[in-house]
Design an enzyme around this catalytic site. Sequence first.
Site, PDB file in Angstrom:
ATOM      1  N   LYS A 256      50.349  40.571  32.397  1.00  0.00           N
ATOM      2  CA  LYS A 256      50.904  41.203  33.588  1.00  0.00           C
ATOM      3  C   LYS A 256      52.328  40.704  33.824  1.00  0.00           C
ATOM      4  CE  LYS A 256      46.648  41.729  36.339  1.00  0.00           C
ATOM      5  NZ  LYS A 256      46.639  43.186  36.473  1.00  0.00           N
ATOM      6  N   ARG A 330      36.288  46.039  33.736  1.00  0.00           N
ATOM      7  CA  ARG A 330      35.276  47.021  33.303  1.00  0.00           C
ATOM      8  C   ARG A 330      34.469  46.484  32.125  1.00  0.00           C
ATOM      9  NH1 ARG A 330      39.719  51.584  32.381  1.00  0.00           N
ATOM     10  NH2 ARG A 330      40.697  50.383  34.049  1.00  0.00           N
TER      11      ARG A 330
HETATM   12  N1  BES Z   1      42.529  43.256  38.498  1.00  0.00           N
HETATM   13  C1  BES Z   1      43.267  44.372  38.079  1.00  0.00           C
HETATM   14  C2  BES Z   1      43.341  45.483  39.121  1.00  0.00           C
HETATM   15  C3  BES Z   1      44.101  45.188  40.385  1.00  0.00           C
HETATM   16  C4  BES Z   1      45.436  45.494  40.503  1.00  0.00           C
HETATM   17  C5  BES Z   1      43.458  44.669  41.484  1.00  0.00           C
HETATM   18  C6  BES Z   1      46.113  45.255  41.676  1.00  0.00           C
HETATM   19  C7  BES Z   1      44.125  44.418  42.665  1.00  0.00           C
HETATM   20  C8  BES Z   1      45.448  44.723  42.776  1.00  0.00           C
HETATM   21  C9  BES Z   1      42.643  44.987  36.807  1.00  0.00           C
HETATM   22  O1  BES Z   1      42.011  44.092  35.975  1.00  0.00           O
HETATM   23  C10 BES Z   1      43.761  45.613  36.047  1.00  0.00           C
HETATM   24  O2  BES Z   1      44.660  44.931  35.684  1.00  0.00           O
HETATM   25  N2  BES Z   1      43.675  46.922  35.827  1.00  0.00           N
HETATM   26  C11 BES Z   1      44.688  47.641  35.143  1.00  0.00           C
HETATM   27  C12 BES Z   1      44.002  48.662  34.270  1.00  0.00           C
HETATM   28  C13 BES Z   1      44.916  49.344  33.290  1.00  0.00           C
HETATM   29  C14 BES Z   1      45.412  48.356  32.263  1.00  0.00           C
HETATM   30  C15 BES Z   1      44.142  50.449  32.627  1.00  0.00           C
HETATM   31  C16 BES Z   1      45.575  48.317  36.175  1.00  0.00           C
HETATM   32  O3  BES Z   1      45.086  48.746  37.201  1.00  0.00           O
HETATM   33  O4  BES Z   1      46.778  48.371  35.945  1.00  0.00           O
HETATM   34 ZN    ZN Z   2      43.325  43.155  34.562  1.00  0.00          ZN
END
Ligand code: BES
Ligand code: ZN
Length: 483
Positions: A256, A330
Amino acid sequence: MQFELSNKKLNSIKADFELVFVQNKNLKKFDKEKDFFKLNNFQGEGALLDINNRKLFIELKSLSYEDIRLSLCNAYKNLEKLNIKSIKMPSIIGDCTVRSFASLAEGMLFGAYKFDKYKSEKKTSTLKKVIISNEEINGKKINLDEAKLGLKRGQILANATNFTKDIVNEIPEIYTPLKMAEDAQKLAKENKNITCKVYDEKFLAKEKMNAFLAVNRASVHPPRLIHLNYKAKNSKKRIVFVGKGLTYDSGGLSLKPSDFMLTMKADKSGAAAAMGIIKAVSELNLNLEVHCILGATENMIGGNAYKPDDVLISREGVTIEVRNTDAEGRLVLADCLSYAQDLKPDLLIDMATLTGACVVGLGEYTSGIMGNNEELQNEFYLSSKKSGEYTTILHFNPHLKELIKSNIADVSNTASSRYGGAITAGLFLDRFIRKEYKDKWLHLDIAGPAYVEKNWGYSSFGAGGAGVRMCVNFLIHLLKKIK
Ligand code: BES
Ligand code: ZN
Ligand code: ZN
């Protein structure tokens, strides 16, 4: 904080301060009830202090439950500055139902919530006692049983929600999967009808939970599968909650950006909510059997990390192409949902901070409800609304399902389009739900309200305890239906 119902008249109750509710005079809709409240020349912004008479006038915008919560939270915030021990107030607030008394307690206890563990200077409030007079007003008297039940329910719900907030707010250095397991065991020790089993990485390997294990691989902290169970003697239904317990989500190799990594200590909110729910269910003695399956791990980077391009064989046997290691929740949930279905639930609910897309789509305050059973979703939606949580239903459709197809495995962990990310994540989970549970399953994406970096409504900066009130309210609703 202690709530007391008193048979004495308001004027003869001894307390340090009196709370006087003032209804917005322009609010014509509630004209009928207007004279329940002393109307003064009220001009303040929500609160007006009368130091000489030791009274706090507090605005009650409407008689809705949400406005009762907001008003009582506001009252608490003003009272805590006064260095007083007790307050008194009239009992005729709102429609005087169980819910209105529950809202009263919730508002106060949410107002009182603080996460100041890491502040050198702690502001401890002296307010300990809230005395509610049972005095008749304009010929109206409350039903004592309903009032007592409401106050009790409100306190249990608010305390459970605040308990969840404490877990979510705790820092990632301290709050590891082992710490979550420890807290779960403590919960079982403190509540006589809760038991807890904790499983380690060897168990996960034996159970073929390879998707869960892959996410954990680069972390120095071992994963834990935590199974909490509450069973009432006269249980009517078996409910299984599954919680995403990412104690930290760095994104893994699909790292990230710094700004997005911040707040990812809150990626354990689904698991934390499940812990709050089972605590409340046990304290309310609900006639149910409730299980919580928590998938606790970090998602980190390192030479040992799972990679984009990997293919994982999940517990259900469904193969998963990893296209982004940041879509890790997921993967953990896929294996936990598989495990959960072996328990043969009548109702299966997973909660997760699953997608940023859900926050983009719905805003920070609203959770997404997904699933295959429209009736169940509608029922859950209505009940969540009454609980004070904001939700909306996100509908599946076959075109979005196309987007998680993989060329080399059964399913891809990332959709091929960036549109509809919350739903495609829900559709990914759906691949792991067996036919017989399709209609018994709900997925709640709580990514928004689980953690908000500002004060809003009666929630303070940080964790919001999302999921607890809506799920417990739904369980109470289910029990009412059975009767
Ligand atoms: N934990 C995150 C989702 C999230 C983002 C929660 C912001 C709370 C606030 C999750 O694991 C994630 O990173 N999801 C990605 C999925 C994508 C790579 C398909 C996302 O939402 O960007
Ligand atoms: Zn994530
Ligand atoms: Zn995550």
